[in-house]
Design an enzyme around this catalytic site. Sequence first.
Site, PDB file in Angstrom:
ATOM      1  N   GLN A  64      30.020 -27.075 -31.358  1.00  0.00           N
ATOM      2  CA  GLN A  64      29.070 -26.792 -32.431  1.00  0.00           C
ATOM      3  C   GLN A  64      27.632 -26.936 -31.955  1.00  0.00           C
ATOM      4  OE1 GLN A  64      31.868 -29.207 -35.502  1.00  0.00           O
ATOM      5  NE2 GLN A  64      29.963 -28.536 -36.420  1.00  0.00           N
TER       6      GLN A  64
ATOM      7  N   ARG B  14      31.717 -32.222 -42.518  1.00  0.00           N
ATOM      8  CA  ARG B  14      31.145 -31.305 -43.508  1.00  0.00           C
ATOM      9  C   ARG B  14      30.128 -32.026 -44.397  1.00  0.00           C
ATOM     10  NH1 ARG B  14      34.337 -26.023 -45.581  1.00  0.00           N
ATOM     11  NH2 ARG B  14      32.514 -24.962 -46.330  1.00  0.00           N
ATOM     12  N   CYS B  15      29.286 -32.826 -43.768  1.00  0.00           N
ATOM     13  CA  CYS B  15      28.239 -33.503 -44.520  1.00  0.00           C
ATOM     14  C   CYS B  15      27.167 -33.975 -43.552  1.00  0.00           C
ATOM     15  CB  CYS B  15      28.790 -34.676 -45.308  1.00  0.00           C
ATOM     16  SG  CYS B  15      28.889 -36.233 -44.423  1.00  0.00           S
TER      17      CYS B  15
ATOM     18  N   GLU C 273      27.924 -27.767 -46.885  1.00  0.00           N
ATOM     19  CA  GLU C 273      28.617 -29.028 -47.097  1.00  0.00           C
ATOM     20  C   GLU C 273      28.542 -29.510 -48.537  1.00  0.00           C
ATOM     21  OE1 GLU C 273      26.277 -30.732 -44.048  1.00  0.00           O
ATOM     22  OE2 GLU C 273      25.111 -31.921 -45.429  1.00  0.00           O
TER      23      GLU C 273
END
Lengths: 170, 783
Positions: free
Chosen positions: B220, B367-368, B737
């Site tokens: 990523q 996802r945050c 997110e």
Amino acid sequence: MQIRVTVNGRVHESDVEPRTLLVYYLREHLRLTGAHVGCDTTTCGACTVLLNGKAVKSCTVLAVQANGQEIVTIEGLERDGELHPLQKAFWEEHALQCGYCTPGMIMTACELLARNPFPTEEEVRKGISGNVCRCTGYVNIVKAIQSAGRQLAGQTADPENRSEVVSSGN
Amino acid sequence: MAINQCELRPMGKPIHRKEDPRFIRGQGRYVDDIVLPNMLYMSIVRSPYAHAKIKSIHTEAAYQVPGVKLILTGEDLEKLNLAWIPTMAGDVQMVLATKKVLYQYQEVAAVIAETRGAAADAAQLVEVEYEALPVVVDPFRALQPDAPVLRDDREKQSNHIWHWEAGDREKTEEIFQAAPVVVSQNVRFQRVHPSPLEPCGCIADYNKATGKLTWYVTSQAPHAHRTVLAMVSGLPEHKIHVISPDVGGGFGNKVPVYPGYVCAIVASLQLGQPVKWIETRTENIASTGFARDYHMTAEIAADESGKVLALRVKTVADHGAFDAAADPTKFPAGLFSIVTGSYDFQQAFVEVDGVYTNKAPGGVAYRCSFRVTEAAYLIERTMDVLARRLNMDPAELRLRNFIKKEQFPYQSPTGWTYDSGDYEKTFKLALEKIGYHELRKEQAEKRARGELMGIGISTFTEVVGAGPSHSFDIMGIKMFDSAEIRVHPTGKVIARLGVRHQGQGHETTFAQIIGEELGLSADDVLVEEGDTDTAPYGLGTYASRSTPTAGGAAALCARRIREKAKKIAAHLLEVGEADVSWNGEAFEVKGLPSRKVTMSEVALAAYTNLPEGMEPGLEATYYYDPPNLTFPHGAYIAVVDIDKGTGAVKVRRFLAVDDCGNVINPMIVEGQVHGGLTEGFAIAFMQDIPYDEDGNCLAPNWMDYLVPTSLDSPHWETDRTVTPSPHHPIGAKGVGESPNVGSPAAFVNAVVDALAPYGVEHIDMPIFPWKVWEILRQNGVTE
């Protein structure tokens, strides 16, 4: 072991180790990398292909079991440069994000629509419940499969008239 | 096929994704799809023990397997000074175990062979002799003075890693002492795992002749990975080429650098051949970046009318054996200080203690943004506890406490400046759209009949766009992001960005931003990411940072091109630059709109017909350091029915109203919301990575660690309000997110609401049916 397999209409004769899984045969021997490996436990369905028209998880089939059989992979769906209605519908309905589950999802949907061109949402959800997607939340996948079903069956067919349609029954 | 990306002014349109044609054909190119000549395969030997001395490792039998080329152990890496590497959180982590192992599935040896099968066969023949040591899996036990010290490599002789705090302890204390109402709730956010569908993996390809390492990796953050590699390996950074090809989902799991990556690189350096390592699902769950594992206590001080006054939070964070969390170095608990949520608290004090245990390391922000999911869940759960204590409708309590739109920019008591928001508007839209008051009536009727129905609310403020260099860095590298745009003579554009998407649709949305800014269609703009030899330096895609950072860079880079284009346009129109204006699609002579030139005409002129003395070409690079984070918000409502016989919870409806500022592609935003809600649903109802007292990981595969299928996952309803970010170049905020951050509380609040008649105030996630069934049984509802 020698095997002879028809993949996407082409005959392949190969020498494989007996333990070779079908998914690795397709990916590494034939370089058809559309089927993906996601879970190793037959949970995710990213490796789904059609074996004699039936959707199977190719991580749970040995290549030698496919000897003499006919296989269709995601790479075999496009005909003469024309995308399969499922491929189009997945694009149009935004039914994919990272794309890793997409080939397996489409292959499962292929078999589902062959049995039941006008599945209800419930029937689609049941039909693809062996294919995990971590990105889309399934709503758009369901829409895409229903939309492709209508396209496949032709615009003239009446989706409300379900009496003539064979139910998926699983 | 007919898709609509040829239009001009592409911003805000639901353009079909440019990346999809390859995926729907099975022509995506993920790391495991890549085969290089002479490529070898690597398999990793892992520890069956959670804590044990390594007495000996014997590799002789494994070397007898035909095709085995190399077996690496910790001792081999020690000679290269690579047995331990720095983590992104300022700790150090073992690559291959030396002396002892600290968690089950820890990497002990790496076997490299000519085939995948030979590597796996040989790995089974590596003999490791262990001597078991006492195991600590409970972080509270780990903090006791007599607990075994797990990390004897550190100077500090305890399992305590760090203490972090935000807000004002004393002022918060004062309010609590005087407050008429105080509620307190212990809340566990269990250990979960991002579990992208594609596991992690890489191919390291070192060319001994050129000294260049090409590294294909599920990353990523390819540039950050290149820098980390250069720092730890001693290879010069310009001779490391990181390629992150198509990535099959990340969700934070593909941010850290894992031991397998380092082993594959060392093996390729030694052998001069490409080495591929693709982890199994079990390796992914049991050894790479888990998420959460926070034991939290929240207290709210309020007055009798329900006005909240102060918030106090104490948390123990279980980070496993190494603090390999992907956090900015200044914030070991990151944006957990957003825990005051959407409410106007006068004061707050938050403290978090990180702890070592015998569990897998690498807490990632799944996802945050660096712990904001834990924060949002905690405040929304505790607000419901307060509503219950005051006997007040939870919707009413929230309406009384929202930060009001005229308070923006809002200074939070823990130090953040919220950029913009209209929480009341978003919340009222959600209440109206779901028919909140009718649902409450229905619930009352059902309760009277003895049926169990619950309505759960979660309103949240997200904090995304990790970027402003005054606050954020990873290993000291500031968290800006970048874009480089080249306009070719025929008006076609290639744009390269420093972020790296894993399904978020960057190839489309960034083409829309750039197309909009340059007066071209999205079709004219090709977006490339993930290749460090071509893309400008960037910090990668996670924490919903791409649109706030790289999106800003893309817009400003395009505007920089437009500045030069304007000069060329003036030359072509034979007027002074001051007489030229941009109308969104072309440059025109002010007052004479029929005299105009398009960007394509300007592009050709940039290479053929320039004003005298001007440098040819039409390209720019922009590094964007955002002035602030962006603060999207949302209001989510879940409606659940509970089966009294089984305890099963059915999510009948779920509505998500999001406000992520200006929207680039509404179709993609909705898709991101659907995906995030599904992951939030899974966390609320299905997912946990438990360990037994011996440190055995009890859910190391997708048969035990549950991922939601189409049958589990509810149907999602969505809507949107738009409050642009005042400081972002295109007013966008980021969304990926938000649904994962905001939804767990809505689900849990709904279940607790359904069970409120039995005095239930809280249930820890995941809410498995047996937990509900047990509550029902204790209350005589079921047998």
